[in-house]
Scaffold this active site. Sequence first.
Site, PDB file in Angstrom:
ATOM      1  N   GLU A   1      21.304  18.584  52.967  1.00  0.00           N
ATOM      2  CA  GLU A   1      22.590  19.046  52.449  1.00  0.00           C
ATOM      3  C   GLU A   1      22.719  20.567  52.451  1.00  0.00           C
ATOM      4  OE1 GLU A   1      25.134  17.354  51.834  1.00  0.00           O
ATOM      5  OE2 GLU A   1      24.500  15.300  51.412  1.00  0.00           O
TER       6      GLU A   1
ATOM      7  N   GLU B   1       1.795   6.133  51.993  1.00  0.00           N
ATOM      8  CA  GLU B   1       1.640   7.108  50.917  1.00  0.00           C
ATOM      9  C   GLU B   1       0.200   7.234  50.450  1.00  0.00           C
ATOM     10  OE1 GLU B   1       2.450   5.114  46.651  1.00  0.00           O
ATOM     11  OE2 GLU B   1       4.220   5.220  47.918  1.00  0.00           O
TER      12      GLU B   1
END
Length: 301
Positions: free
Chosen positions: A87, A118
């Site tokens: 963004e 992960e």
Amino acid sequence: MNSYESRGHLLTEQVNPQSQNLDQMSALELVDLFNQEDQKTLEAIANAREALAQAIEITSEALMHGGRLFYVGAGTSGRLGVLDAAECPPTFCTPPELVQGIIAGGAGALVRSSEDLEDRAEDGKKAIAQRQITELDVVVGITAGGTTPYVQGALIAAQQRGAKTIFISCVPAEQVPFAAAVDIRLLTGPEILAGSTRLKAGTVTKMALNILSTSVMVKLGKVYGNRMIDVAVTNHKLHDRALRILQDLTDLSREEAAILLEKSQRRVKIALLMHWKNVDASEAEHLLKVHQGSLRTALKS
């Protein structure tokens, strides 16, 4: 924490007493419960205000001196980091390399669950090396439960390279200690659906990242008042916003604002400086360069 050790003591893994009968609730009761529990995100942000402010100061200082900001996470935490980074270019016209999101599993993990990835601390370390992170940079590790090996591996590697590190977690420091320049604990309590940290933990993480990135951009001179004067004019909506910013701040008509915007090559900050200082685009560019991109400082010169 090894793979056989219980995680039940972690705040994010505990059972929420308010949702014990979750599967028996009506739709309205579910909405009310979520609304009630989500109030805790506001309290968590308030309790972390000093750490967030410290993170803003450290990050803005680093970026002013040529550094970059990296978010590192896995699963929901990784996606939130990538989202916030993505963004920044349209909102603040930053180069895509200035704020980057790193997620375990890469781009594919944005749309397909890759939770097993992960657990690889070495992959986190490799991600840091691949981006040639240095002492100029800031690395934010995001892990709701605090124990994600990928994130911890990345932060340790970043520290070894001299980078500033920020740790964001939703468990208390006494449950999962981690040595970072800034330690942000967003304590929202057990989830409505036990262990589902995409809920309150995800919400409060998004709130924290909103605060961090927006405040850093404010410090970098990307904002005048509360207007996004470095907005990238790349579509009709943003073109309209740019025109309205110019109109509101200069009292020009929409037609006059449109002419000014085109003369500035669709750069709102340049357009404002051209209008207020009565200079052409090249002189406005020079003034901003001299004043490190700060419109307010350039106007005082």
